[in-house]
Design an enzyme around this catalytic site. Structure first.
Site, mmCIF file in Angstrom:
data_model
loop_
_atom_site.group_PDB
_atom_site.id
_atom_site.type_symbol
_atom_site.label_atom_id
_atom_site.label_comp_id
_atom_site.label_asym_id
_atom_site.label_seq_id
_atom_site.Cartn_x
_atom_site.Cartn_y
_atom_site.Cartn_z
ATOM 1 N N ARG A 93 -11.735 10.384 5.820
ATOM 2 C CA ARG A 93 -11.167 10.789 6.795
ATOM 3 C C ARG A 93 -11.164 11.868 6.891
ATOM 4 O O ARG A 93 -10.360 12.116 8.514
ATOM 5 C CB ARG A 93 -9.647 10.745 6.026
ATOM 6 N N ARG A 114 -0.810 1.303 7.528
ATOM 7 C CA ARG A 114 -0.728 1.845 6.458
ATOM 8 C C ARG A 114 0.632 2.592 5.901
ATOM 9 O O ARG A 114 0.648 2.767 4.718
ATOM 10 C CB ARG A 114 -1.814 3.295 7.012
ATOM 11 N N CYS A 160 6.517 -10.952 12.064
ATOM 12 C CA CYS A 160 7.752 -10.916 10.657
ATOM 13 C C CYS A 160 7.618 -10.575 9.356
ATOM 14 O O CYS A 160 7.119 -11.085 8.271
ATOM 15 C CB CYS A 160 7.610 -12.409 10.618
#
Ligand code: LLP
Length: 410
Positions: A275, A311, A341
């Site tokens: 990250r 996320r 959906c």
């Protein structure tokens, strides 16, 4: 307004480095991931500088971003790679990196994956259970008989300060081996003649809010290694945090480096940051499809969803959302949702944003890590294009999937 060294408004247009993002997406469409190689290199350099006093070797965690141009750029500046599947090893090798610069980790490596890794000649295998050691030992014999360099992953039984889905160091987690199991292995290294155990590995979680748990876990790790002085290498995994919100501050890498330096005297250090190298180097651009007012809310439906960026739905993660063109006027509390959906398909709840209209484009920031790598074809949505920017050049690094890609294997 400046978001970071790569993304900023200039003349009211959101730019990546010097380029106008709207011009790019005009050509490639939306949703689109856009990455800045300059930021990736800068982040890598920042980490190598911070950990230089510890003589650390950095292996970029490919699960955060497996884009081939990103891997190539990192390889070119000297990164190694942390891979957790045969697929990630394949991608790294395709990007032209050397197998010896790969650390192969993962809680459930198959025999086929281990065979592929050993045959390719990866630098390290991080082993997480005893059964795996038996496989490695045998497969090494089948290959060329050379000893495979192995790190044993310690589960330090320390709970990290992060989202529960990203904590991996508590005893009940599936990861690693407890200290007594590792001790048993270190007492009898000759039990696996084709394995050279040379490192203890540990990774207690991702997006670590502070360094306390890391230091507590390290104490346990060092209590173990001090009895086996032939262990000269320690791998502390990833976990360096990034700021996802404006005005958020997170511990800087040099802070951790400083806290580690006297504790790790005499050891070589390996790290597996993901990250911290790529998150703020990437954004996801989407277009507003519809705006509706319902139950007192302003709901903006964009053409990106949890299929492209999971996320927020999975971790309740926050990504700042900004329009590509700076807009004047009052802001309105807005629900930014995707077309999928699922009620969880909300990319930004209660955001203060200018009044968006169909056609207006927005960027979801800090999406360079665990964005595209976690994207899926849910709702049969073709995965988005990935654009890479390098200085004043940009190109399509991975094309948008087409409808026919969706039936490729049928
Ligand atoms: N090493 C190991 C053994 C890991 O399990 C991980 C991440 C890393 C290194 C890299 O961690 P980083 O430096 O990126 O924190 N999908 C989640 C993150 C899951 C991390 C899994 N392991 C997210 O979107 O935040």
């Amino acid at each position: 307004m400046v978001f970071n060294a790569s993304f900023r408004y200039l003349d009211s247009c959101l730019r990546v480095d010097k380029l106008d993002i709207e011009t790019i997406v005009h050509e490639v469409g939306t949703p689109a991931y856009v990455y800045s190689l300059a930021t990736i290199r800068r982040n890598f350099h920042r980490l190598t500088t911070a950990f230089a006093p510890l003589n650390a070797r950095l292996h970029f965690s490919v699960k955060a971003n497996g884009n081939l141009d990103v891997l190539r750029a990192l390889s070119a500046v000297g990164a190694g790679f942390d891979c957790v599947s045969g697929g990630e090893i394949y991608r790294v090798l395709q990007a032209g990196a050397a197998a010896e610069d790969i650390v192969f980790a993962g809680v459930g490596k198959t025999r086929a994956e281990l065979a592929y890794a050993i045959k390719s000649g990866v630098g390290w295998i991080n082993a997480e259970n005893i059964g795996e050691l038996a496989h490695i030992n045998r497969l090494a014999g089948d290959t060329n008989g050379e000893a495979v360099r192995v790190a044993l992953r310690l589960n330090p039984e320390v709970t990290a300060h992060t989202h529960p889905y990203m904590a991996t160091g508590h005893g009940a987690a599936k990861f690693g081996m407890t200290a007594d199991v590792i001790r048993g292995l270190l007492e009898r290294p000759e039990a696996y003649p084709r394995i050279r155990i040379a490192c203890i590995h540990m990774h207690i979680g991702s997006q670590l809010g502070n360094t306390n748990a890391t230091l507590a876990a390290l104490e346990k790790l060092l209590a173990l290694t001090k009895d086996y002085p032939w262990i000269k290498t320690i791998n502390l995994g990833g976990g360096l945090p990034v700021a996802y919100r404006f005005n958020e501050t997170v511990p800087a890498p040099d802070q951790l480096a400083e806290q580690l330096s006297h504790r790790l005297q005499g050891y070589d250090l390996l790290l597996e940051p993901g990250r911290a190298i790529v998150a703020d180097a990437g954004l996801l651009v989407a277009e507003t499809l519809y705006v509706k007012r319902q139950a007192g809310q302003t709901i903006v439906v964009i053409d990106a969803s949890m299929s492209e960026l999971i996320r927020p739905a999975l971790y309740g993660a926050h990504h700042e959302i900004v329009p590509l063109r700076q807009m004047e006027g009052d802001t309105v509390t807005t629900q930014i949702v995707g077309p999928v959906c699922e009620s969880a398909d909300v990319l930004g709840a209660d955001r203060e944003l200018p009044q968006l209209e169909p056609g207006d484009k927005v960027a979801l920031l800090t999406a360079g890590a665990y964005g595209m790598t976690m994207a899926s074809n849910y709702n049969a949505r073709p995965r988005p294009v990935e654009v890479v920017v390098d200085g004043d050049r940009w190109w399509v690094s991975r094309r948008r999937e087409t409808l026919s890609d969706l039936t490729l294997f049928e």
